[in-house]
Write a protein that holds these residues in place. Structure first.
Motif, PDB file in Angstrom:
ATOM      1  N   SER A  31     -13.515 -59.562  -2.605  1.00 26.22           N
ATOM      2  CA  SER A  31     -13.653 -59.710  -4.048  1.00 26.22           C
ATOM      3  C   SER A  31     -12.297 -59.831  -4.736  1.00 26.22           C
ATOM      4  CB  SER A  31     -14.405 -58.509  -4.621  1.00 26.22           C
ATOM      5  OG  SER A  31     -14.401 -58.555  -6.037  1.00 26.22           O
ATOM      6  N   LEU A  32     -12.202 -60.799  -5.653  1.00 27.59           N
ATOM      7  CA  LEU A  32     -10.994 -60.981  -6.463  1.00 27.59           C
ATOM      8  C   LEU A  32     -11.269 -60.686  -7.933  1.00 27.59           C
ATOM      9  CD1 LEU A  32      -9.584 -64.317  -4.962  1.00 27.59           C
ATOM     10  CD2 LEU A  32      -9.027 -61.967  -4.318  1.00 27.59           C
ATOM     11  N   VAL A  33     -12.344 -59.971  -8.214  1.00 27.82           N
ATOM     12  CA  VAL A  33     -12.777 -59.760  -9.595  1.00 27.82           C
ATOM     13  C   VAL A  33     -11.696 -59.071 -10.427  1.00 27.82           C
ATOM     14  CG1 VAL A  33     -14.447 -58.572 -11.053  1.00 27.82           C
ATOM     15  CG2 VAL A  33     -15.223 -59.783  -9.005  1.00 27.82           C
ATOM     16  N   LEU A  34     -11.099 -58.017  -9.898  1.00 28.84           N
ATOM     17  CA  LEU A  34     -10.082 -57.309 -10.670  1.00 28.84           C
ATOM     18  C   LEU A  34      -8.774 -58.097 -10.738  1.00 28.84           C
ATOM     19  CD1 LEU A  34     -10.691 -53.591  -9.651  1.00 28.84           C
ATOM     20  CD2 LEU A  34     -11.411 -54.790 -11.724  1.00 28.84           C
ATOM     21  N   ARG A  35      -8.497 -58.891  -9.720  1.00 30.26           N
ATOM     22  CA  ARG A  35      -7.310 -59.746  -9.799  1.00 30.26           C
ATOM     23  C   ARG A  35      -7.486 -60.782 -10.908  1.00 30.26           C
ATOM     24  NH1 ARG A  35      -4.469 -63.072  -4.899  1.00 30.26           N
ATOM     25  NH2 ARG A  35      -4.484 -60.986  -3.969  1.00 30.26           N
ATOM     26  N   GLN A  36      -8.702 -61.290 -11.062  1.00 32.49           N
ATOM     27  CA  GLN A  36      -8.969 -62.205 -12.174  1.00 32.49           C
ATOM     28  C   GLN A  36      -8.632 -61.546 -13.510  1.00 32.49           C
ATOM     29  OE1 GLN A  36     -13.127 -63.066 -10.407  1.00 32.49           O
ATOM     30  NE2 GLN A  36     -12.828 -64.737 -11.860  1.00 32.49           N
ATOM     31  N   VAL A  37      -9.072 -60.314 -13.673  1.00 28.93           N
ATOM     32  CA  VAL A  37      -8.810 -59.602 -14.925  1.00 28.93           C
ATOM     33  C   VAL A  37      -7.307 -59.473 -15.164  1.00 28.93           C
ATOM     34  CG1 VAL A  37      -9.093 -57.430 -16.159  1.00 28.93           C
ATOM     35  CG2 VAL A  37     -10.996 -58.338 -14.812  1.00 28.93           C
ATOM     36  N   GLY A  38      -6.576 -59.066 -14.145  1.00 27.43           N
ATOM     37  CA  GLY A  38      -5.123 -58.937 -14.275  1.00 27.43           C
ATOM     38  C   GLY A  38      -4.449 -60.259 -14.562  1.00 27.43           C
ATOM     39  N   ASN A  39      -4.889 -61.309 -13.897  1.00 30.88           N
ATOM     40  CA  ASN A  39      -4.304 -62.627 -14.133  1.00 30.88           C
ATOM     41  C   ASN A  39      -4.562 -63.120 -15.549  1.00 30.88           C
ATOM     42  OD1 ASN A  39      -3.029 -63.116 -11.681  1.00 30.88           O
ATOM     43  ND2 ASN A  39      -4.844 -64.027 -10.740  1.00 30.88           N
ATOM     44  N   GLY A  40      -5.616 -62.599 -16.171  1.00 29.98           N
ATOM     45  CA  GLY A  40      -5.919 -63.011 -17.530  1.00 29.98           C
ATOM     46  C   GLY A  40      -4.788 -62.709 -18.494  1.00 29.98           C
ATOM     47  N   VAL A  41      -4.104 -61.590 -18.311  1.00 32.93           N
ATOM     48  CA  VAL A  41      -2.989 -61.248 -19.195  1.00 32.93           C
ATOM     49  C   VAL A  41      -1.855 -62.254 -19.012  1.00 32.93           C
ATOM     50  CG1 VAL A  41      -1.326 -59.482 -19.859  1.00 32.93           C
ATOM     51  CG2 VAL A  41      -3.629 -58.803 -19.124  1.00 32.93           C
ATOM     52  N   ALA A  42      -1.512 -62.567 -17.780  1.00 32.97           N
ATOM     53  CA  ALA A  42      -0.416 -63.502 -17.517  1.00 32.97           C
ATOM     54  C   ALA A  42      -0.742 -64.904 -18.031  1.00 32.97           C
ATOM     55  CB  ALA A  42      -0.118 -63.543 -16.014  1.00 32.97           C
ATOM     56  N   VAL A  43      -1.966 -65.355 -17.802  1.00 30.51           N
ATOM     57  CA  VAL A  43      -2.368 -66.681 -18.280  1.00 30.51           C
ATOM     58  C   VAL A  43      -2.296 -66.746 -19.800  1.00 30.51           C
ATOM     59  CG1 VAL A  43      -4.420 -68.125 -18.628  1.00 30.51           C
ATOM     60  CG2 VAL A  43      -3.756 -67.441 -16.327  1.00 30.51           C
ATOM     61  N   ARG A  44      -2.756 -65.702 -20.454  1.00 33.34           N
ATOM     62  CA  ARG A  44      -2.772 -65.725 -21.920  1.00 33.34           C
ATOM     63  C   ARG A  44      -1.363 -65.585 -22.493  1.00 33.34           C
ATOM     64  NH1 ARG A  44      -8.432 -63.129 -20.531  1.00 33.34           N
ATOM     65  NH2 ARG A  44      -9.617 -65.059 -20.837  1.00 33.34           N
ATOM     66  N   MET A  45      -0.485 -64.909 -21.774  1.00 35.01           N
ATOM     67  CA  MET A  45       0.924 -64.919 -22.165  1.00 35.01           C
ATOM     68  C   MET A  45       1.481 -66.334 -22.089  1.00 35.01           C
ATOM     69  SD  MET A  45       2.409 -61.477 -20.278  1.00 35.01           S
ATOM     70  CE  MET A  45       4.124 -61.768 -20.773  1.00 35.01           C
ATOM     71  N   ALA A  46       1.169 -67.040 -21.002  1.00 32.71           N
ATOM     72  CA  ALA A  46       1.679 -68.403 -20.835  1.00 32.71           C
ATOM     73  C   ALA A  46       1.174 -69.327 -21.937  1.00 32.71           C
ATOM     74  CB  ALA A  46       1.272 -68.941 -19.461  1.00 32.71           C
TER      75      ALA A  46
END
Length: 315
Positions: free
Chosen positions: A292-307
């Motif tokens: 499962s990558l579900v929590l990694r998706q959540v974490g990546n959301g912050v970086a993507v939205r920063m970009a």
């Protein structure tokens, strides 16, 4: 969609991934990857948007998207405002456009907008003033571009950047899913070699959304050999609408269990945009399991939205 880009090909707004040039999408993914080390703590980038104001203009509930956009803006040093439609002047009849103009008059020029109506964010972008940037945080069943970006970033981290070699399966209520539409646009732009879609016929769109996809109602067959399984939340109102007979039947036919996952490639990854209905579209053992990558998706959301905020507002 040309209104997203200025005359120099730079982002003015992020409204949808449909038609987004591949180099623009790749730049956002590359920048998000570089920003990951700053996404969870630190103040090194606080000067990036210092003095800028970003408003979360949400007309629908949200946990992940609203919180990660606020964190993203904070990491970049912006002032943040949270708009709650339930306690705002929209309850007195004020239009969304007038709400936008009111906040613009206060010096707010970054808006993250979630709205229940298809096309609502693009409509706001058309009336926004020069220098104002809008990000679509989900409009109706139309688009959720930052979710599509974070899903692609997560997939690229796990499987590499050769999308042409990937077999990706999207499962569930695609008809009503803005996440699925954004993922499909992104996968096509990145040249995914084998895009599969599975779900009951009542929950599959008939509007051209699935063009170029292999479509099936047989989950077990669709899973064979895939590299990534992207599960979608079953919206329970579909039962009231008669589109699903029962939660038990749906889980039997389209629920991802450990046994079912073994049909995929041995190193296949599992994704879900959340919130999850455990025991309906996905079992807890899978959601919390090693694939499962579900929590990694959540974490990546912050970086993507920063970009995204950096690209739109750091001039």
């Amino acid at each position: 969609m040309t209104e997203q880009l200025d005359s120099n090909g730079r982002l003015r707004h992020l409204l949808t991934l449909e038609g987004l040039p591949r180099p623009v999408l790749l730049r956002l993914l590359d920048r998000a990857q570089a920003l990951r080390e700053h996404a969870f703590d630190g103040t090194a980038l606080r000067a990036t948007l210092a003095g800028k104001a970003v408003c979360n203009l949400f007309f629908e509930p949200s946990t992940r998207t609203r919180s990660s956009f606020r964190l993203a803006a904070t990491r970049l040093g912006a002032d943040t405002l949270d708009f709650d439609a339930s306690t705002s002047s929209t309850k007195k009849g004020e239009s969304a456009a007038d709400t936008l103009r009111t906040l613009e008059a206060m010096g707010v020029h970054g808006f993250v907008v979630r709205h229940p109506d298809d096309g609502a964010v693009a409509a706001l972008a058309r009336v926004a003033g020069d220098g104002t940037a809008l990000v679509n945080a989900g409009d109706g069943r139309h688009a959720h571009p930052t979710q599509g970006l974070l899903d692609m970033l997560t997939l690229r981290q796990a499987r590499g950047d050769d999308f042409a070699a990937m077999k990706v399966l999207i499962v569930g209520d695609v008809r009503h899913s803005r996440v699925a539409r954004s993922d499909l646009h992104a996968l096509r732009i990145l040249g995914a070699g084998d895009i599969r879609v599975c779900g009951p016929q009542s929950l599959l769109p008939d509007d051209g959304t699935l063009s170029g996809c292999t479509v099936s109602g047989d989950f077990d067959a669709a899973l064979e050999g895939v590299d990534a399984v992207m599960m979608l939340r079953l919206q329970r109102e579909r039962m009231a609408q008669g589109l699903v007979s029962s939660l038990e039947d749906y889980h039997r036919d389209y629920g991802l269990t450990e046994a079912r996952l073994r049909r995929a490639a041995p190193d296949a990854v599992v994704m879900h945009p959340g919130p999850m209905n455990r025991g309906v579209e996905i079992d807890a053992a899978v959601a919390d399991g090693p694939q499962s990558l579900v929590l990694r998706q959540v974490g990546n959301g912050v970086a993507v939205r920063m970009a995204v905020l950096e690209a739109l507002l750091a001039r």
